[in-house]
Design a protein around this motif. Sequence first.
Motif, PDB file in Angstrom:
ATOM      1  N   GLN A   3      67.040 -14.553  92.244  1.00  0.00           N
ATOM      2  CA  GLN A   3      66.753 -13.194  92.704  1.00  0.00           C
ATOM      3  C   GLN A   3      65.256 -12.927  92.613  1.00  0.00           C
ATOM      4  O   GLN A   3      64.654 -13.023  91.542  1.00  0.00           O
ATOM      5  N   LEU A   4      64.660 -12.590  93.752  1.00  0.00           N
ATOM      6  CA  LEU A   4      63.237 -12.246  93.795  1.00  0.00           C
ATOM      7  C   LEU A   4      63.075 -10.738  93.810  1.00  0.00           C
ATOM      8  O   LEU A   4      63.592 -10.060  94.695  1.00  0.00           O
ATOM      9  N   ALA A 133      62.905 -13.781  89.574  1.00  0.00           N
ATOM     10  CA  ALA A 133      61.516 -14.047  89.933  1.00  0.00           C
ATOM     11  C   ALA A 133      60.807 -12.776  90.366  1.00  0.00           C
ATOM     12  O   ALA A 133      61.430 -11.712  90.502  1.00  0.00           O
ATOM     13  N   GLU A 134      59.488 -12.887  90.599  1.00  0.00           N
ATOM     14  CA  GLU A 134      58.697 -11.710  90.969  1.00  0.00           C
ATOM     15  C   GLU A 134      57.640 -12.034  91.998  1.00  0.00           C
ATOM     16  O   GLU A 134      57.185 -13.164  92.112  1.00  0.00           O
ATOM     17  N   GLY A 222      58.392 -16.977  86.162  1.00  0.00           N
ATOM     18  CA  GLY A 222      57.036 -16.458  86.305  1.00  0.00           C
ATOM     19  C   GLY A 222      56.226 -16.788  85.064  1.00  0.00           C
ATOM     20  O   GLY A 222      56.776 -17.187  84.036  1.00  0.00           O
ATOM     21  N   GLY A 223      54.925 -16.608  85.124  1.00  0.00           N
ATOM     22  CA  GLY A 223      54.069 -16.914  83.985  1.00  0.00           C
ATOM     23  C   GLY A 223      53.969 -15.751  83.017  1.00  0.00           C
ATOM     24  O   GLY A 223      54.964 -15.270  82.493  1.00  0.00           O
ATOM     25  N   GLU A 294      50.832 -19.731  90.240  1.00  0.00           N
ATOM     26  CA  GLU A 294      52.242 -19.334  90.082  1.00  0.00           C
ATOM     27  C   GLU A 294      52.512 -18.110  90.954  1.00  0.00           C
ATOM     28  O   GLU A 294      51.597 -17.456  91.442  1.00  0.00           O
ATOM     29  N   GLY A 295      53.777 -17.806  91.115  1.00  0.00           N
ATOM     30  CA  GLY A 295      54.190 -16.629  91.868  1.00  0.00           C
ATOM     31  C   GLY A 295      55.450 -16.912  92.657  1.00  0.00           C
ATOM     32  O   GLY A 295      55.802 -18.064  92.923  1.00  0.00           O
ATOM     33  N   VAL A 296      56.191 -15.876  93.009  1.00  0.00           N
ATOM     34  CA  VAL A 296      57.419 -15.983  93.795  1.00  0.00           C
ATOM     35  C   VAL A 296      58.416 -16.905  93.102  1.00  0.00           C
ATOM     36  O   VAL A 296      59.214 -17.585  93.740  1.00  0.00           O
TER      37      VAL A 296
END
Length: 330
Positions: A3-4, A133-134, A222-223, A294-296
């Motif tokens: 899930q984003l 996720a984000e 995510g970080g 990082e990301g998504v």
Amino acid sequence: MFQLFIAETELARIPGLSAAGANVDVLPYTAPADADMLFYDRPKVAASLPFDPFGHPSPAIVTRASLLEAGFAAGTVRVGTSIAPASPHVTISEAVGRDMRFEPAVPDFEKIAEEAAELASKFDKKDKCAVLAESVPGGTTTAMLVLRALGYHGTVSSAGPENPLALKESVWRDTAERLGIKEGGLKGYGLAAAAELGDPMQIAVAAYAAALPESVEVTLAGGTQMMAVAAILRDMGVKRDLLVATTKYVHIDPTSCLEEYAAKIGVRWYAAPLDFSRSRFKGLADYEKGFIKEGVGAGGAVWYAQRLGVSMERIQGRTETLYEKMLNEG
């Protein structure tokens, strides 16, 4: 299930704070374009490709490669963007995060939390793993603010090799002055702390994760942004096991404090061993020089794919193929 959660914060408009905010006209499209990449080989919400101002591809390309190779289910939750993605999604809120130097960042946080928890109640009981996720431009700064307010001292990573730490520190000072607090001043406030100086994604993911059945394994993809969410969950009294999955680029970044945060918060961590040093594409090879990082949910998507039996070679090979296709299509 992957899930984003996508959101936007006015903080990203501060010049020099976020790579995504280099062009404020494009900024509102960043997270929706990332969401489109879960479903398509290039965004449909915007005509331009998902590159940073220096031409490096969004980490969404790694997430999509992992998804295509592993075949896991994915969805998007819109929790605060001014523009909706063209791809399938659920909307909780359209209100972007506000500038916490002057006012509460997420004034409608209780409504967001309630709807996120309601969404979690519909989680497919056949799924035993939730990878959350984000995509939030400027999100490393809001992460640092929340971590500081909850009593975790340290710095955070950035999307470029030059981390604007002095600027992030100034945002913390201004926000702390508005609230009349010092480090740890909002410890025990849980979601209300994130509502003052965080962003909508943090509220939604924390509420969603807290509402999931204990039988569901939760991975925060995510970080340092997800370290902040983990800190919120612990501050809320949530004791469930948590894994924060990121990439090696965040882990080796000395400003990320990844291991230190994990130990203090009480969570496990994973760093995806991506390696594009031999890539024939400069846009990907530059990941090794500190760009993007990082990301998504890139690191979490790699973790999920590996768990499902997919090798790093397949993920990196598919990433190269997707990137080449994007370049060829212009």
